[in-house]
Design a protein around this motif. Structure first.
Motif, PDB file in Angstrom:
ATOM      1  N   LYS A   1     -31.022   6.336 -32.946  1.00  0.00           N
ATOM      2  CA  LYS A   1     -29.563   6.356 -32.839  1.00  0.00           C
ATOM      3  C   LYS A   1     -28.963   4.960 -33.040  1.00  0.00           C
ATOM      4  CE  LYS A   1     -28.908  10.429 -29.917  1.00  0.00           C
ATOM      5  NZ  LYS A   1     -30.195  11.032 -30.224  1.00  0.00           N
ATOM      6  N   CYS A   2     -29.719   3.930 -32.680  1.00  0.00           N
ATOM      7  CA  CYS A   2     -29.247   2.544 -32.821  1.00  0.00           C
ATOM      8  C   CYS A   2     -30.300   1.706 -33.539  1.00  0.00           C
ATOM      9  CB  CYS A   2     -28.947   1.935 -31.460  1.00  0.00           C
ATOM     10  SG  CYS A   2     -27.545   2.693 -30.628  1.00  0.00           S
ATOM     11  N   VAL A   3     -29.812   0.663 -34.208  1.00  0.00           N
ATOM     12  CA  VAL A   3     -30.695  -0.241 -34.955  1.00  0.00           C
ATOM     13  C   VAL A   3     -30.337  -1.676 -34.579  1.00  0.00           C
ATOM     14  CG1 VAL A   3     -31.479  -0.947 -37.238  1.00  0.00           C
ATOM     15  CG2 VAL A   3     -30.722   1.398 -36.860  1.00  0.00           C
TER      16      VAL A   3
ATOM     17  N   ALA B   1     -29.527 -10.840 -33.088  1.00  0.00           N
ATOM     18  CA  ALA B   1     -29.678  -9.379 -33.139  1.00  0.00           C
ATOM     19  C   ALA B   1     -28.501  -8.685 -32.465  1.00  0.00           C
ATOM     20  CB  ALA B   1     -30.981  -8.961 -32.468  1.00  0.00           C
ATOM     21  N   HIS B   2     -28.002  -7.636 -33.114  1.00  0.00           N
ATOM     22  CA  HIS B   2     -26.933  -6.811 -32.562  1.00  0.00           C
ATOM     23  C   HIS B   2     -27.351  -5.351 -32.672  1.00  0.00           C
ATOM     24  CE1 HIS B   2     -24.085 -10.200 -32.491  1.00  0.00           C
ATOM     25  NE2 HIS B   2     -24.615 -10.537 -33.661  1.00  0.00           N
ATOM     26  N   CYS B   3     -27.089  -4.595 -31.621  1.00  0.00           N
ATOM     27  CA  CYS B   3     -27.395  -3.158 -31.648  1.00  0.00           C
ATOM     28  C   CYS B   3     -26.271  -2.425 -32.375  1.00  0.00           C
ATOM     29  CB  CYS B   3     -27.545  -2.630 -30.220  1.00  0.00           C
ATOM     30  SG  CYS B   3     -28.080  -0.914 -30.156  1.00  0.00           S
ATOM     31  N   THR B   4     -26.612  -1.771 -33.463  1.00  0.00           N
ATOM     32  CA  THR B   4     -25.622  -1.092 -34.299  1.00  0.00           C
ATOM     33  C   THR B   4     -25.925   0.403 -34.360  1.00  0.00           C
ATOM     34  OG1 THR B   4     -25.441  -3.080 -35.658  1.00  0.00           O
ATOM     35  CG2 THR B   4     -24.537  -1.050 -36.574  1.00  0.00           C
ATOM     36  N   SER B   5     -24.892   1.229 -34.214  1.00  0.00           N
ATOM     37  CA  SER B   5     -25.075   2.679 -34.311  1.00  0.00           C
ATOM     38  C   SER B   5     -25.527   3.054 -35.713  1.00  0.00           C
ATOM     39  CB  SER B   5     -23.767   3.397 -33.975  1.00  0.00           C
ATOM     40  OG  SER B   5     -23.868   4.770 -34.300  1.00  0.00           O
ATOM     41  N   ILE B   6     -26.485   3.962 -35.799  1.00  0.00           N
ATOM     42  CA  ILE B   6     -27.007   4.389 -37.090  1.00  0.00           C
ATOM     43  C   ILE B   6     -25.912   5.040 -37.931  1.00  0.00           C
ATOM     44  CG2 ILE B   6     -27.750   6.667 -36.286  1.00  0.00           C
ATOM     45  CD1 ILE B   6     -29.664   4.440 -38.768  1.00  0.00           C
TER      46      ILE B   6
ATOM     47  N   GLN C   1     -22.928   4.077 -38.275  1.00  0.00           N
ATOM     48  CA  GLN C   1     -22.150   3.055 -38.976  1.00  0.00           C
ATOM     49  C   GLN C   1     -22.835   2.598 -40.260  1.00  0.00           C
ATOM     50  OE1 GLN C   1     -21.605  -0.012 -36.031  1.00  0.00           O
ATOM     51  NE2 GLN C   1     -19.824   0.997 -35.114  1.00  0.00           N
ATOM     52  N   LEU C   2     -24.131   2.840 -40.349  1.00  0.00           N
ATOM     53  CA  LEU C   2     -24.897   2.395 -41.517  1.00  0.00           C
ATOM     54  C   LEU C   2     -25.081   3.494 -42.557  1.00  0.00           C
ATOM     55  CD1 LEU C   2     -27.729   0.472 -39.626  1.00  0.00           C
ATOM     56  CD2 LEU C   2     -25.660  -0.504 -40.654  1.00  0.00           C
ATOM     57  N   ILE C   3     -24.839   4.729 -42.159  1.00  0.00           N
ATOM     58  CA  ILE C   3     -25.121   5.849 -43.063  1.00  0.00           C
ATOM     59  C   ILE C   3     -24.038   5.975 -44.129  1.00  0.00           C
ATOM     60  CG2 ILE C   3     -25.214   8.377 -43.154  1.00  0.00           C
ATOM     61  CD1 ILE C   3     -26.716   8.348 -40.552  1.00  0.00           C
ATOM     62  N   ASP C   4     -24.470   6.203 -45.347  1.00  0.00           N
ATOM     63  CA  ASP C   4     -23.560   6.450 -46.464  1.00  0.00           C
ATOM     64  C   ASP C   4     -22.862   7.800 -46.248  1.00  0.00           C
ATOM     65  OD1 ASP C   4     -22.440   7.293 -48.879  1.00  0.00           O
ATOM     66  OD2 ASP C   4     -23.890   6.169 -50.065  1.00  0.00           O
ATOM     67  N   PRO C   5     -21.514   7.837 -46.149  1.00  0.00           N
ATOM     68  CA  PRO C   5     -20.796   9.089 -45.871  1.00  0.00           C
ATOM     69  C   PRO C   5     -21.084  10.196 -46.881  1.00  0.00           C
ATOM     70  CG  PRO C   5     -19.323   7.209 -45.625  1.00  0.00           C
ATOM     71  CD  PRO C   5     -20.594   6.682 -46.220  1.00  0.00           C
TER      72      PRO C   5
ATOM     73  N   LEU D   1     -30.328   7.939 -46.583  1.00  0.00           N
ATOM     74  CA  LEU D   1     -29.074   7.906 -45.841  1.00  0.00           C
ATOM     75  C   LEU D   1     -28.498   6.497 -45.733  1.00  0.00           C
ATOM     76  CD1 LEU D   1     -29.760  10.382 -42.902  1.00  0.00           C
ATOM     77  CD2 LEU D   1     -28.233  10.710 -44.819  1.00  0.00           C
ATOM     78  N   VAL D   2     -29.383   5.510 -45.680  1.00  0.00           N
ATOM     79  CA  VAL D   2     -28.942   4.129 -45.482  1.00  0.00           C
ATOM     80  C   VAL D   2     -29.320   3.291 -46.690  1.00  0.00           C
ATOM     81  CG1 VAL D   2     -29.106   2.089 -43.995  1.00  0.00           C
ATOM     82  CG2 VAL D   2     -29.224   4.382 -42.997  1.00  0.00           C
ATOM     83  N   SER D   3     -28.358   2.532 -47.183  1.00  0.00           N
ATOM     84  CA  SER D   3     -28.615   1.662 -48.334  1.00  0.00           C
ATOM     85  C   SER D   3     -29.555   0.531 -47.937  1.00  0.00           C
ATOM     86  CB  SER D   3     -27.290   1.090 -48.839  1.00  0.00           C
ATOM     87  OG  SER D   3     -27.530   0.047 -49.752  1.00  0.00           O
ATOM     88  N   ARG D   4     -30.442   0.159 -48.849  1.00  0.00           N
ATOM     89  CA  ARG D   4     -31.348  -0.968 -48.595  1.00  0.00           C
ATOM     90  C   ARG D   4     -30.576  -2.270 -48.424  1.00  0.00           C
ATOM     91  NH1 ARG D   4     -36.699   0.223 -49.521  1.00  0.00           N
ATOM     92  NH2 ARG D   4     -37.114   2.238 -50.507  1.00  0.00           N
TER      93      ARG D   4
END
Length: 320
Positions: free
Chosen positions: A80-82, A91-96, A98-102, A185-188
Motif C-alpha cells: 500500500k505504501c512505498v 526516504a518518504h512513505c508514499t501511497s502506491i 499516488q504512483l499508479i498510472d490512472p 501500473l507504475v512507471s519506471r
C-alpha cells in the motif's frame, strides 16, 4: 439286467441332482455377493448425499453465493505504501495509489470487473450442476433395483468423482483471489530512486448495505433511514443515500431527487412533502479501487398527511 438298468438310471438321476444342487449353491453365493456389493455401493452413495453433498450444504452455499452477488468488489493492491527517496536521498512513505498510472489502473479495474462477472456466473452454474448431480444420484438410490444399480456402478463412481471436483471448484471461487494482469501500473521513471516493486493485485469484497426496515420510517415532512451490514462493520465508511420523489407516472409533475454522502448508519431527511411516496437507495461511495457492484438496497416510504399527523398528535396528547 433290470437291476443294472435301474442302478444306472438312479446313478444318472443322482448325478444330475448333485450338479443341480451345486449350481443352486453357486447361484445363491453369487446372488449373496451381488447383494453385498449393492448394499455397500448404496451405502457409499447415501453417505455422500447425506454428508458431502447434503441439502443443507447446497442451501448454505446458495445463500453464500446470493450474498456474494450483492457484495461490492474492489482491487487490493500490495504494497500500500512505498519508501521513495527524494533528491537528497531522504526516504518518504508514499501511497502506491499516488504512483499508479490512472489509465493503467482503469484497464486493470476493467479486467477485475470482467473476472468478477465470470466468477459469479460460474458459481451460479456450479450450484446448478451440483443440484442436478444430487438429484441424479438420489434417483439411482431410490428407483434402481440391485441389478440395475450394479450395472450402472462405473457411471455412478464417475458422477461421484466429478461432483467432488465441482465442490472443490465451488469453494475456491467463493473467495475472490489473485488478479493476473500484464499491465505495468507504475512507471519506471517514478521508481528511479527506489527499488523495483513487486506489485500484487487481488480482488476483495465488502458487504452490501441493507436498510433496517424496523428502524426506518417517515413522518409528515421528514424521514429517518437506518442501515446495516451482515457482518456489522464497526468502522463506518462514506456511503451515498439517494432519494427520489415518486410521481406515479404523472406527466404534469416532475419528480426530483437528491444524493447525500453520509459517514454513518443513520440519516434524517427533512423538507419532504406530506402524503407522498419517496424511494430511498443506499450504496457505498465509489473509491479509486472500486471494481464492480450488481445490487443495492432500496425501499419506499410514504410521508403522513396532515390529517394523520394531527390524529397521531391527539392520540399522544396527555389527558386532563
Amino acid at each position: 439286467t433290470f437291476s443294472h438298468l435301474s442302478f444306472g438310471i438312479m446313478a444318472v438321476t443322482l448325478n444330475e441332482f448333485e450338479t443341480s444342487s451345486e449350481s443352486t449353491v453357486r447361484s445363491e453365493e453369487q446372488d449373496s455377493a451381488s447383494w453385498e456389493r449393492y448394499l455397500e455401493g448404496r451405502s457409499l452413495v447415501l453417505q455422500f448425499l447425506h454428508h458431502d453433498l447434503s441439502f443443507d450444504y447446497l442451501q448454505h452455499h446458495q445463500s453464500k453465493v446470493e450474498l456474494l452477488k450483492k457484495c461490492y468488489f474492489y482491487l487490493e493492491i500490495e504494497p500500500k505504501c512505498v519508501n521513495m527517496r527524494d533528491e537528497n536521498h531522504v526516504a518518504h512513505c508514499t501511497s502506491i495509489l499516488q504512483l499508479i498510472d490512472p489509465c493503467q489502473l482503469q484497464r486493470v479495474k476493467q479486467v477485475g470487473k470482467n473476472q468478477t462477472k465470470i466468477q459469479l456466473s460460474l458459481l451460479t452454474e456450479l450450484l446448478e450442476l451440483l443440484e442436478q448431480g444430487r438429484e441424479e444420484l438420489s434417483s439411482y438410490v431410490e428407483t434402481c433395483d440391485a441389478t440395475t444399480f450394479l450395472s450402472q456402478w462405473d457411471l455412478i463412481m464417475q458422477r461421484l468423482s466429478k461432483l467432488s471436483e465441482l465442490m472443490e471448484t465451488l469453494l475456491s471461487l467463493e473467495e475472490p483471489g489473485q488478479l493476473y494482469v500484464k499491465h505495468h501500473l507504475v512507471s519506471r521513471v517514478d521508481l528511479r530512486n527506489t527499488e523495483l516493486l513487486n506489485i500484487r493485485i487481488s480482488l476483495r469484497t465488502k458487504m452490501p448495505l441493507i436498510f433496517d426496515r424496523n428502524e426506518s420510517f417517515a413522518h409528515k415532512d421528514w424521514a429517518k433511514l437506518k442501515w446495516f451490514t451482515e457482518n456489522q462493520e464497526s468502522y463506518l465508511e462514506p456511503c451515498e443515500l439517494h432519494m427520489k420523489l415518486l410521481t406515479n407516472g404523472s406527466q404534469t409533475e416532475r419528480g426530483y431527487g437528491m444524493v447525500r454522502t453520509v459517514t454513518s448508519d443513520t440519516c434524517v431527511v427533512h423538507n419532504l412533502q406530506p402524503g407522498r411516496s419517496y424511494k430511498f437507495t443506499v450504496r457505498r461511495s465509489d473509491a479509486h479501487v472500486f471494481v464492480f457492484e450488481n445490487w443495492h438496497d432500496s425501499m419506499i416510504l410514504k410521508t403522513k398527511t396532515n390529517a394523520v399527523e394531527q390524529a397521531d398528535s391527539s392520540a399522544c396528547a396527555p389527558e386532563g
